[in-house]
Design an enzyme around this catalytic site. Structure first.
Site, mmCIF file in Angstrom:
data_model
loop_
_atom_site.group_PDB
_atom_site.id
_atom_site.type_symbol
_atom_site.label_atom_id
_atom_site.label_comp_id
_atom_site.label_asym_id
_atom_site.label_seq_id
_atom_site.Cartn_x
_atom_site.Cartn_y
_atom_site.Cartn_z
ATOM 1 N N TYR A 162 12.733 -4.576 -5.545
ATOM 2 C CA TYR A 162 13.786 -4.657 -6.560
ATOM 3 C C TYR A 162 13.458 -5.708 -7.616
ATOM 4 C CZ TYR A 162 16.343 -1.848 -3.166
ATOM 5 O OH TYR A 162 16.712 -0.855 -2.297
HETATM 6 C C1 LIG Z 1 12.453 -0.895 0.915
HETATM 7 C C2 LIG Z 1 11.603 0.333 1.004
HETATM 8 C C3 LIG Z 1 12.418 1.556 0.556
HETATM 9 C C4 LIG Z 1 10.405 0.179 0.038
HETATM 10 O O1 LIG Z 1 9.554 1.297 0.114
HETATM 11 P P1 LIG Z 1 7.955 1.107 0.267
HETATM 12 O O2 LIG Z 1 7.355 2.414 -0.006
HETATM 13 O O3 LIG Z 1 7.709 0.484 1.585
HETATM 14 O O4 LIG Z 1 7.653 0.004 -0.814
HETATM 15 P P2 LIG Z 1 6.965 -0.028 -2.251
HETATM 16 O O5 LIG Z 1 7.053 1.253 -2.961
HETATM 17 O O6 LIG Z 1 7.562 -1.198 -2.905
HETATM 18 O O7 LIG Z 1 5.481 -0.306 -1.887
HETATM 19 C C5 LIG Z 1 5.138 -1.401 -1.095
HETATM 20 C C6 LIG Z 1 3.801 -2.008 -1.455
HETATM 21 O O8 LIG Z 1 2.965 -1.113 -2.120
HETATM 22 C C7 LIG Z 1 2.436 -1.741 -3.281
HETATM 23 N N1 LIG Z 1 2.809 -1.010 -4.478
HETATM 24 C C8 LIG Z 1 3.950 -0.358 -4.678
HETATM 25 N N2 LIG Z 1 3.938 0.234 -5.883
HETATM 26 C C9 LIG Z 1 2.774 -0.092 -6.442
HETATM 27 C C10 LIG Z 1 2.201 0.203 -7.651
HETATM 28 N N3 LIG Z 1 2.825 0.987 -8.547
HETATM 29 N N4 LIG Z 1 1.002 -0.295 -7.908
HETATM 30 C C11 LIG Z 1 0.399 -1.086 -7.047
HETATM 31 N N5 LIG Z 1 0.898 -1.407 -5.860
HETATM 32 C C12 LIG Z 1 2.074 -0.888 -5.558
HETATM 33 C C13 LIG Z 1 2.964 -3.078 -3.414
HETATM 34 O O9 LIG Z 1 1.921 -3.986 -3.194
HETATM 35 C C14 LIG Z 1 3.988 -3.192 -2.331
HETATM 36 O O10 LIG Z 1 3.665 -4.302 -1.550
HETATM 37 P P3 LIG Z 1 4.761 -5.320 -1.042
HETATM 38 O O11 LIG Z 1 5.790 -4.538 -0.327
HETATM 39 O O12 LIG Z 1 3.980 -6.181 -0.168
HETATM 40 O O13 LIG Z 1 5.316 -6.019 -2.234
HETATM 41 C C15 LIG Z 1 11.048 0.584 2.424
HETATM 42 O O14 LIG Z 1 10.200 -0.487 2.768
HETATM 43 C C16 LIG Z 1 12.132 0.738 3.467
HETATM 44 O O15 LIG Z 1 12.612 1.835 3.686
HETATM 45 N N6 LIG Z 1 12.501 -0.365 4.142
HETATM 46 C C17 LIG Z 1 13.472 -0.340 5.204
HETATM 47 C C18 LIG Z 1 14.816 0.137 4.735
HETATM 48 C C19 LIG Z 1 15.355 -0.687 3.589
HETATM 49 O O16 LIG Z 1 15.317 -1.908 3.611
HETATM 50 N N7 LIG Z 1 15.883 0.022 2.575
HETATM 51 C C20 LIG Z 1 16.483 -0.604 1.446
HETATM 52 C C21 LIG Z 1 17.885 -0.953 1.823
HETATM 53 S S1 LIG Z 1 18.686 -1.722 0.462
#
Ligand SMILES: CC(C)(COP(=O)(O)OP(=O)(O)OC[C@H]1O[C@@H](n2cnc3c(N)ncnc32)[C@H](O)[C@@H]1OP(=O)(O)O)[C@@H](O)C(=O)NCCC(=O)NCCS
Length: 203
Positions: A162
């Site tokens: 976020y």
């Molecule tokens: C929160 C959540 C939805 C994020 O989804 P995700 O696919 O894991 O996360 P991202 O798309 O941010 O990608 C994660 C990593 O990929 C990399 N990344 C993402 N987009 C990128 C991009 N465009 N370019 C380069 N790297 C990227 C980042 O390094 C990131 O690393 P970090 O997490 O260490 O900062 C997921 O982790 C989740 O479901 N968590 C549990 C439930 C939760 O908390 N939901 C939200 C409730 S409010």
């Protein structure tokens, strides 16, 4: 004969697709949040009800075998909705606190209600791709969401996402009725454009 694997991809989910994939979507949610399985039953009717709200939109991530591994949805927020009333209560209570944003945040907004990626698919940009897809044409001036505060631990993946996407604090340490955990309410103006940098989402 088994079907050839397809390319992992982001898809828009119409209400009927969402209903068809509800079991998968809630499984992603329960697994990602590490909630008890019993949560799934209560969520089904709530999520279906949400899909009839004005401005509702949902996106999903399908893996190479067409399984849903990510889900995001939201709708236009407004008076009378539980989340709106809870956040308005919090903002009003903090008026006078210079750190608190005004209730203007609660106009013309899209509420990001759910965003979850299956643990096996996390960490490669799927969550960010889903978030940006919803924020591209949400039909509202801003997007709001709530997420658990991280307390003494380091900010987790949701927080990093976020912040990276430009969300700022609307309300911190907010207690929603019936939940003992403090939450942050975050917001940003829309549109949220696709990432400038190449996504790491698995091909
Ligand atoms: C929160 C959540 C939805 C994020 O989804 P995700 O696919 O894991 O996360 P991202 O798309 O941010 O990608 C994660 C990593 O990929 C990399 N990344 C993402 N987009 C990128 C991009 N465009 N370019 C380069 N790297 C990227 C980042 O390094 C990131 O690393 P970090 O997490 O260490 O900062 C997921 O982790 C989740 O479901 N968590 C549990 C439930 C939760 O908390 N939901 C939200 C409730 S409010």
């Amino acid at each position: 004969m088994t079907a050839a694997p397809s390319r992992p991809r982001l898809v828009g989910l119409a209400r009927s697709d969402f209903a068809d994939r509800l079991t998968e979507a809630i499984d992603v949610y329960v697994t990602a949040m590490d909630y008890p399985r019993s949560t799934a039953r209560q969520r089904r009717s709530l999520w279906l009800e949400h899909s009839y709200r004005p401005g509702w939109r949902a996106v999903g991530w399908l893996d190479g075998r067409d399984r849903l591994t990510g889900i995001g949805y939201g709708y236009w927020g407004g008076p009378g909705q539980w989340w709106f009333e809870e956040v308005r209560r919090g903002l009003r209570a903090r008026r006078g606190d210079p750190g608190a944003a005004g209730t203007d945040w609660l106009t013309d907004y899209f509420e990001l209600t759910e965003l979850h990626v299956h643990p096996q698919a996390q960490g490669s940009g799927v969550g960010e791709a889903l978030l940006r897809a919803l924020g591209r044409d949400a039909g509202r001036a801003r997007m709001l969401l709530s997420t658990p505060e991280y307390g003494r631990a380091a900010p987790g993946r949701a927080w990093r996402l976020y912040r990276r996407a430009g969300f700022s604090d609307v309300l911190r340490e907010h207690l929603f009725t019936g939940d003992p955990r403090p939450f942050a309410v975050l917001g940003r103006e829309l549109p949220l454009r696709p990432a400038d940098h190449p996504t790491h989402a698995p091909e």
